[in-house]
Design a protein around this motif. Sequence first.
Motif, PDB file in Angstrom:
ATOM      1  N   GLY A 286       0.779  -1.217   0.000  1.00 14.11           N
ATOM      2  CA  GLY A 286       0.000   0.000   0.000  1.00 14.11           C
ATOM      3  C   GLY A 286       0.814   1.272   0.000  1.00 14.11           C
ATOM      4  O   GLY A 286       0.264   2.368   0.133  1.00 14.11           O
ATOM      5  N   ALA A 287       2.126   1.184  -0.139  1.00  9.29           N
ATOM      6  CA  ALA A 287       2.959   2.385  -0.180  1.00  9.29           C
ATOM      7  C   ALA A 287       2.835   3.063  -1.539  1.00  9.29           C
ATOM      8  O   ALA A 287       2.564   2.415  -2.553  1.00  9.29           O
ATOM      9  N   ASP A 288       3.061   4.376  -1.543  1.00  6.64           N
ATOM     10  CA  ASP A 288       2.949   5.172  -2.757  1.00  6.64           C
ATOM     11  C   ASP A 288       4.361   5.499  -3.262  1.00  6.64           C
ATOM     12  O   ASP A 288       5.087   6.282  -2.637  1.00  6.64           O
ATOM     13  N   PRO A 289       4.784   4.930  -4.395  1.00  8.23           N
ATOM     14  CA  PRO A 289       6.157   5.194  -4.870  1.00  8.23           C
ATOM     15  C   PRO A 289       6.361   6.643  -5.291  1.00  8.23           C
ATOM     16  O   PRO A 289       7.462   7.178  -5.164  1.00  8.23           O
ATOM     17  N   THR A 290       5.313   7.291  -5.777  1.00  9.09           N
ATOM     18  CA  THR A 290       5.442   8.697  -6.171  1.00  9.09           C
ATOM     19  C   THR A 290       5.720   9.567  -4.951  1.00  9.09           C
ATOM     20  O   THR A 290       6.579  10.465  -4.983  1.00  9.09           O
ATOM     21  N   ARG A 291       5.004   9.326  -3.893  1.00  8.15           N
ATOM     22  CA  ARG A 291       5.225  10.065  -2.655  1.00  8.15           C
ATOM     23  C   ARG A 291       6.609   9.778  -2.088  1.00  8.15           C
ATOM     24  O   ARG A 291       7.308  10.690  -1.625  1.00  8.15           O
ATOM     25  N   ALA A 292       7.023   8.516  -2.123  1.00  2.74           N
ATOM     26  CA  ALA A 292       8.344   8.158  -1.621  1.00  2.74           C
ATOM     27  C   ALA A 292       9.429   8.842  -2.442  1.00  2.74           C
ATOM     28  O   ALA A 292      10.432   9.329  -1.894  1.00  2.74           O
ATOM     29  N   ARG A 293       9.233   8.890  -3.761  1.00  2.62           N
ATOM     30  CA  ARG A 293      10.229   9.535  -4.619  1.00  2.62           C
ATOM     31  C   ARG A 293      10.308  11.032  -4.312  1.00  2.62           C
ATOM     32  O   ARG A 293      11.402  11.612  -4.289  1.00  2.62           O
ATOM     33  N   ALA A 294       9.175  11.639  -4.052  1.00  3.65           N
ATOM     34  CA  ALA A 294       9.174  13.067  -3.728  1.00  3.65           C
ATOM     35  C   ALA A 294       9.916  13.334  -2.425  1.00  3.65           C
ATOM     36  O   ALA A 294      10.664  14.325  -2.314  1.00  3.65           O
ATOM     37  N   ASP A 295       9.748  12.460  -1.443  1.00  2.00           N
ATOM     38  CA  ASP A 295      10.444  12.630  -0.166  1.00  2.00           C
ATOM     39  C   ASP A 295      11.951  12.482  -0.331  1.00  2.00           C
ATOM     40  O   ASP A 295      12.734  13.273   0.209  1.00  2.00           O
ATOM     41  N   VAL A 296      12.375  11.466  -1.062  1.00  2.00           N
ATOM     42  CA  VAL A 296      13.812  11.257  -1.281  1.00  2.00           C
ATOM     43  C   VAL A 296      14.404  12.429  -2.045  1.00  2.00           C
ATOM     44  O   VAL A 296      15.474  12.955  -1.694  1.00  2.00           O
ATOM     45  N   SER A 297      13.726  12.857  -3.096  1.00  2.00           N
ATOM     46  CA  SER A 297      14.237  13.971  -3.910  1.00  2.00           C
ATOM     47  C   SER A 297      14.299  15.264  -3.105  1.00  2.00           C
ATOM     48  O   SER A 297      15.220  16.078  -3.292  1.00  2.00           O
ATOM     49  N   ALA A 298      13.337  15.467  -2.199  1.00  3.56           N
ATOM     50  CA  ALA A 298      13.331  16.683  -1.385  1.00  3.56           C
ATOM     51  C   ALA A 298      14.536  16.731  -0.468  1.00  3.56           C
ATOM     52  O   ALA A 298      15.183  17.778  -0.311  1.00  3.56           O
ATOM     53  N   VAL A 299      14.878  15.617   0.154  1.00  4.42           N
ATOM     54  CA  VAL A 299      16.030  15.565   1.050  1.00  4.42           C
ATOM     55  C   VAL A 299      17.316  15.820   0.277  1.00  4.42           C
ATOM     56  O   VAL A 299      18.165  16.636   0.683  1.00  4.42           O
ATOM     57  N   VAL A 300      17.471  15.136  -0.841  1.00  2.18           N
ATOM     58  CA  VAL A 300      18.680  15.312  -1.647  1.00  2.18           C
ATOM     59  C   VAL A 300      18.778  16.754  -2.147  1.00  2.18           C
ATOM     60  O   VAL A 300      19.859  17.383  -2.116  1.00  2.18           O
ATOM     61  N   GLY A 301      17.653  17.309  -2.575  1.00  2.00           N
ATOM     62  CA  GLY A 301      17.664  18.667  -3.083  1.00  2.00           C
ATOM     63  C   GLY A 301      18.044  19.692  -2.022  1.00  2.00           C
ATOM     64  O   GLY A 301      18.810  20.632  -2.289  1.00  2.00           O
ATOM     65  N   LYS A 302      17.523  19.541  -0.817  1.00  2.00           N
ATOM     66  CA  LYS A 302      17.847  20.485   0.261  1.00  2.00           C
ATOM     67  C   LYS A 302      19.318  20.401   0.658  1.00  2.00           C
ATOM     68  O   LYS A 302      19.952  21.427   0.942  1.00  2.00           O
ATOM     69  N   LEU A 303      19.868  19.208   0.699  1.00  2.00           N
ATOM     70  CA  LEU A 303      21.286  19.061   1.035  1.00  2.00           C
ATOM     71  C   LEU A 303      22.163  19.689  -0.055  1.00  2.00           C
ATOM     72  O   LEU A 303      23.152  20.364   0.244  1.00  2.00           O
ATOM     73  N   GLU A 304      21.807  19.441  -1.298  1.00  2.00           N
ATOM     74  CA  GLU A 304      22.590  20.021  -2.398  1.00  2.00           C
ATOM     75  C   GLU A 304      22.495  21.545  -2.390  1.00  2.00           C
ATOM     76  O   GLU A 304      23.487  22.243  -2.650  1.00  2.00           O
ATOM     77  N   LYS A 305      21.341  22.076  -2.078  1.00  2.00           N
ATOM     78  CA  LYS A 305      21.172  23.528  -2.015  1.00  2.00           C
ATOM     79  C   LYS A 305      22.022  24.137  -0.907  1.00  2.00           C
ATOM     80  O   LYS A 305      22.490  25.284  -1.016  1.00  2.00           O
ATOM     81  N   ALA A 306      22.253  23.334   0.165  1.00  2.00           N
ATOM     82  CA  ALA A 306      23.075  23.814   1.278  1.00  2.00           C
ATOM     83  C   ALA A 306      24.564  23.626   1.016  1.00  2.00           C
ATOM     84  O   ALA A 306      25.391  23.914   1.890  1.00  2.00           O
ATOM     85  N   GLY A 307      24.930  23.126  -0.137  1.00  2.00           N
ATOM     86  CA  GLY A 307      26.333  22.963  -0.489  1.00  2.00           C
ATOM     87  C   GLY A 307      26.895  21.586  -0.229  1.00  2.00           C
ATOM     88  O   GLY A 307      28.117  21.398  -0.266  1.00  2.00           O
ATOM     89  N   VAL A 308      26.024  20.600   0.022  1.00  2.00           N
ATOM     90  CA  VAL A 308      26.470  19.232   0.289  1.00  2.00           C
ATOM     91  C   VAL A 308      26.426  18.427  -1.008  1.00  2.00           C
ATOM     92  O   VAL A 308      25.393  18.408  -1.699  1.00  2.00           O
ATOM     93  N   ALA A 309      27.506  17.773  -1.329  1.00  2.00           N
ATOM     94  CA  ALA A 309      27.551  16.912  -2.514  1.00  2.00           C
ATOM     95  C   ALA A 309      26.937  15.558  -2.168  1.00  2.00           C
ATOM     96  O   ALA A 309      27.406  14.860  -1.268  1.00  2.00           O
ATOM     97  N   VAL A 310      25.887  15.186  -2.854  1.00  2.00           N
ATOM     98  CA  VAL A 310      25.195  13.920  -2.605  1.00  2.00           C
ATOM     99  C   VAL A 310      25.226  13.095  -3.879  1.00  2.00           C
ATOM    100  O   VAL A 310      24.912  13.602  -4.971  1.00  2.00           O
ATOM    101  N   ASP A 311      25.606  11.834  -3.746  1.00  2.00           N
ATOM    102  CA  ASP A 311      25.573  10.918  -4.890  1.00  2.00           C
ATOM    103  C   ASP A 311      24.123  10.500  -5.122  1.00  2.00           C
ATOM    104  O   ASP A 311      23.569   9.672  -4.380  1.00  2.00           O
ATOM    105  N   ARG A 312      23.507  11.087  -6.130  1.00  2.00           N
ATOM    106  CA  ARG A 312      22.100  10.761  -6.404  1.00  2.00           C
ATOM    107  C   ARG A 312      21.983   9.320  -6.901  1.00  2.00           C
ATOM    108  O   ARG A 312      22.657   8.935  -7.860  1.00  2.00           O
ATOM    109  N   PRO A 313      21.122   8.529  -6.290  1.00  2.00           N
ATOM    110  CA  PRO A 313      20.985   7.137  -6.737  1.00  2.00           C
ATOM    111  C   PRO A 313      20.162   7.058  -8.022  1.00  2.00           C
ATOM    112  O   PRO A 313      19.332   7.930  -8.301  1.00  2.00           O
ATOM    113  N   ARG A 314      20.411   6.024  -8.782  1.00  2.00           N
ATOM    114  CA  ARG A 314      19.591   5.784  -9.971  1.00  2.00           C
ATOM    115  C   ARG A 314      18.280   5.093  -9.617  1.00  2.00           C
ATOM    116  O   ARG A 314      17.295   5.218 -10.338  1.00  2.00           O
TER     117      ARG A 314
END
Length: 442
Positions: A286-314
């Motif tokens: 019953g999990a929503d992959p679209t919602r999960a993807r949005a959460d993961v992308s939000a975290v990665v995006g905020k860290l990158e905006k703060a100057g943190v280099a994150v290896d984005r997963p495929r």
Amino acid sequence: MSSMNLAKQLRLSSALWASPVALGITLFYFHVTFTNDYPHTKGEIDYAPEVVSFALSPASALAYAAASALAAWESGRLKESGVWAIAPSRSPYRVAGQVLLPVLLLAWLMLLIPVVGGLVREGIAPTLSSLPLLTMSMLVAAAHCVIGFTVGRVLPKLIAAPALAMAVFYTVAASASSGETFWPRHLLGEYHGVLAFGATLPFKALAPHVLFAGGIAAGAAILWVTPRTYRLRLVIPAALAVALAGPATAYAQVDSWGPAAPLSVGHADLTCAGTEPKVCVPKAGGADPTRARADVSAVVGKLEKAGVAVDRPRSVQDDIVNGNRSRASTDSTWWLPLTTSQRNDTTRYQALRQAVRFPCRQPKGELTSRSAMLWAAQVAGVSENYLKRQRSEMDQFTNGDELLQAVQERVSKIRAEPSGRQAAWYRQELRRACSSPDAGGA
């Protein structure tokens, strides 16, 4: 065997009068285990193999003990009635098959009742992946019928039946608690574990159980041939060879396994969303992959905006499909508890834990490593989740409250600095956390 003969055989069999006791004990064990224990074992997603493996664990030893004991009793009854002398021309295998059928049916019923009861109670339909373990148990029960019947031809039934009941039950039930000797748990017909979601037992994990009991049974069955002198010269060596070959082969397969049998994981239908990363979760959860993807992308995006280099997963995969065998994440694939975290609203926190990468496997500096994590958690907007976890971990330290307070003070101080300096401080904390246990004083 006609239906009339079968009904007559059932009426005459000891399995009939033993069934109230055997089935009563089975139902009692089922009620106790499913009421008291299964709620603590049950996974996040309903899974038929999990129910079957849990239900069969206490039932197997009971069913095998009943099969051996009642088969020995039936064999002794035939011997006392002189059946072998009265009808020497009849095939001993046909005679044995007729008297053992009710015993085997009772043993199978002792296995099926908890399995069916567990599935009905949980409202789960059986699946193909839930059948192999049950089939293995039914085959081992059949082997115990043959072994018990053979013992009953040699020993008096009043000795053979109770001795086999106690010996088989104790040996099988105690096979998991064998100290540093692990092979008994992989050979005696009981799977000591629970198949978590996505996990199944492969053929190589089930075959040794059948080979062990089946080899002994096959060797015992060879001894049923008509005892003529010229045959005995071949029968006894052949029986011994077969009875030893099966267990020896099975033992050779499992000797190097250790405490856990091999598992096959990842058996789940998935639903996915997006690319770079592609996020997949089980359809059943019953999990929503679209919602999960949005959460993961939000975290990665905020860290990158703060100057943190994150290896984005495929890809980001739900590790619930791996059962109890966790898989390590890589730069390209993250394994996160997406079903569980989405239910607890902690997906962003789980993504943060994966996004923060120390240059070592195990950081040594408690103050610096926790400071870096708290800073990243604040940047990603999940500091409440992180601090909640930290407060639960502080009990392991004699000065836990002081340590957590020092971490918060250090992070509060650096958060007042310009963003570029904060990112440099964060990178430095990651390195210092791996340098020495004393790294990063307050």
